[in-house]
Motif scaffolding. Sequence first.
Motif, PDB file in Angstrom:
ATOM      1  N   LEU A  41      45.869  25.849  44.621  1.00 34.05           N
ATOM      2  CA  LEU A  41      46.115  24.417  44.562  1.00 34.05           C
ATOM      3  C   LEU A  41      47.536  24.129  44.074  1.00 34.05           C
ATOM      4  O   LEU A  41      48.235  23.279  44.646  1.00 34.05           O
ATOM      5  N   ARG A  45      50.363  22.299  46.329  1.00 34.52           N
ATOM      6  CA  ARG A  45      51.032  21.077  45.847  1.00 34.52           C
ATOM      7  C   ARG A  45      52.548  21.231  45.932  1.00 34.52           C
ATOM      8  O   ARG A  45      53.250  20.338  46.407  1.00 34.52           O
ATOM      9  N   LYS A  71      45.699  15.733  49.709  1.00 34.68           N
ATOM     10  CA  LYS A  71      44.531  14.990  49.213  1.00 34.68           C
ATOM     11  C   LYS A  71      43.235  15.652  49.684  1.00 34.68           C
ATOM     12  O   LYS A  71      42.289  15.815  48.913  1.00 34.68           O
ATOM     13  N   GLU A  74      42.723  18.862  47.687  1.00 38.03           N
ATOM     14  CA  GLU A  74      42.312  18.537  46.319  1.00 38.03           C
ATOM     15  C   GLU A  74      40.850  18.100  46.269  1.00 38.03           C
ATOM     16  O   GLU A  74      40.106  18.480  45.354  1.00 38.03           O
TER      17      GLU A  74
END
Length: 98
Positions: A41, A45, A71, A74
């Motif tokens: 993650l 990002r 998004k 996530e």
Amino acid sequence: MPSVYFNVVWPDESRSQCYSPSTIIKQFLVEGESYEVQQFLTKVREGLGEASERVRAKYGYSCSAAADQLKTIEELVAKGNFPPGSTVLVRRITENDL
């Protein structure tokens, strides 16, 4: 600007095809490598953030597709409830030079 698709296998064996508007994502993710979920993650990002900035530099605006992809990733991580230490496999990375 060549875009990139990166296919991942989640800890529950589900798969996702993800999008980056720039090849810069390949500096953050390596095909065939597995990453602990939170590490993945973080790398996504950073990589999608850089990709969006490259779009901004070239076209004058950030890439909404990169933001949407982040998004989605996530949300998958949040809903996945993966056990600690679980890994995500970057199965394949392909360039789409349009």
